[in-house]
Enzyme design. Structure first.
Site, PDB file in Angstrom:
ATOM      1  N   GLU A  44       0.853  -1.187   0.000  1.00  0.00           N
ATOM      2  CA  GLU A  44       0.000   0.000   0.000  1.00  0.00           C
ATOM      3  C   GLU A  44       0.889   1.236   0.000  1.00  0.00           C
ATOM      4  OE1 GLU A  44      -3.876   1.665   2.470  1.00  0.00           O
ATOM      5  OE2 GLU A  44      -2.327   0.578   3.569  1.00  0.00           O
ATOM      6  N   LYS A 115      -9.965   1.316  -2.785  1.00  0.00           N
ATOM      7  CA  LYS A 115     -10.131   0.780  -1.435  1.00  0.00           C
ATOM      8  C   LYS A 115     -11.510   1.111  -0.874  1.00  0.00           C
ATOM      9  CE  LYS A 115      -7.679   0.858   3.033  1.00  0.00           C
ATOM     10  NZ  LYS A 115      -6.556   1.512   3.764  1.00  0.00           N
ATOM     11  N   CYS A 157      -5.136  -3.419   2.582  1.00  0.00           N
ATOM     12  CA  CYS A 157      -4.898  -3.164   4.005  1.00  0.00           C
ATOM     13  C   CYS A 157      -6.119  -3.363   4.906  1.00  0.00           C
ATOM     14  CB  CYS A 157      -4.307  -1.765   4.171  1.00  0.00           C
ATOM     15  SG  CYS A 157      -3.422  -1.537   5.743  1.00  0.00           S
TER      16      CYS A 157
END
Length: 278
Positions: A44, A115, A157
């Site tokens: 990330e 995301k 993440c």
């Protein structure tokens, strides 16, 4: 043959320096033959990390994809470019998306995942509080890409804490799920490995988790411990600290064996859907 690789970095708030680091790691990887496929996952925030979140707004307007596509082509890999900040539409000028993009070995962008779950949390570390949603626009689409030999599901993440997303990716046919991350040291030590193994076991997929590691420019500390996990939940390879890479061979036979022995996807009696954004 399909090779899976995770690259661990300690990225800085400078795009050019990070590109140099990424290329150095790509250059160290063993080449594959023209008939094989090499899937490489970056962490990330691979091109900009450790600065102020507001600085990413300016970075998001740069031509970041072109530089990553060039590296994918040069080193003949299917590059899952961790995550990068990308400018949103003109209607949302003060935010960017935190996006994971796949680039082919021919240098073409194949898919972009924004995301979905944003890290707004209080953590007992140097930062104390994280508010990713202040500058980041959450995504609203689940993304899988059918590569030549495997189907790749994309996450980033904090997504790791939401098993419903991983279940949906499995239902879309994912064989491998990528988890580019920048876990804090506190949350990483407590939950990183457990969550990764759980997602692999629950969904009977390979997990390729590429993390940031070290103390960054703004004092933030990331956990590292990048790892590749089998569909049975075994840690096949791990790099705990520092900059470097790990690689394993993907086994279709092993994937099929695990799924045939315990067909959890067929047995599952629950359904879940993605909420509409506010």
């Amino acid at each position: 043959m399909v090779r899976l690789t995770a690259i661990q970095l300690c990225s800085v708030p400078n795009v050019e320096e990070n590109l140099v680091s990424i290329e150095a790691e790509l250059a160290r990887l063993s080449p594959v033959t023209s008939n094989d496929e090499h899937i490489v996952v970056l962490p990330e925030c691979c091109l900009f990390f450790g600065g102020k979140d507001a600085e990413q707004l300016a970075v998001s307007k740069r031509s970041l994809k072109d530089k990553l596509a060039t590296l994918a082509k040069k080193y003949q890999v299917l590059l899952v470019a961790g995550s990068i900040p990308l400018a949103t539409s003109a209607k949302i000028e003060d935010k960017f998306t935190n996006s994971s993009c796949i680039f082919s070995a021919q240098g073409h962008e194949l898919i972009q995942y924004d995301k979905i779950h944003l890290f707004d949390a209080n953590v007992e570390d140097n930062e104390k509080s994280y508010r990713e949603s202040r500058y980041t626009q959450a995504g609203d689409k689940i993304c899988c890409w059918q590569a030549e030999n495997v189907n790749i599901g994309l996450t980033i993440c904090y997504d790791l804490r939401f098993p419903e997303l991983y279940r949906q990716l499995r239902l879309l046919g994912a064989d491998v799920i990528t988890v580019p991350s920048a876990f804090t040291t506190v949350t990483g030590q407590a939950h990183w490995q457990t969550l990764l193994q759980a997602r692999a076991i629950e969904n009977q997929v390979y997990i390729v988790a590429a993390g940031q590691h070290g103390t960054h420019f703004n004092g933030r500390e990331t956990w590292g411990h990048s790892m590749i996990i089998s569909p049975w939940g075994e840690i096949l390879s791990c790099i705990e600290q520092g900059i470097g890479s790990i690689s394993v061979e993907f086994s279709r036979d092993e994937l099929d064996r695990v799924r045939a022995a315990m067909p959890v996807t067929e047995h599952n009696q629950f359904e879940s859907t993605l909420k509409r954004p506010n």
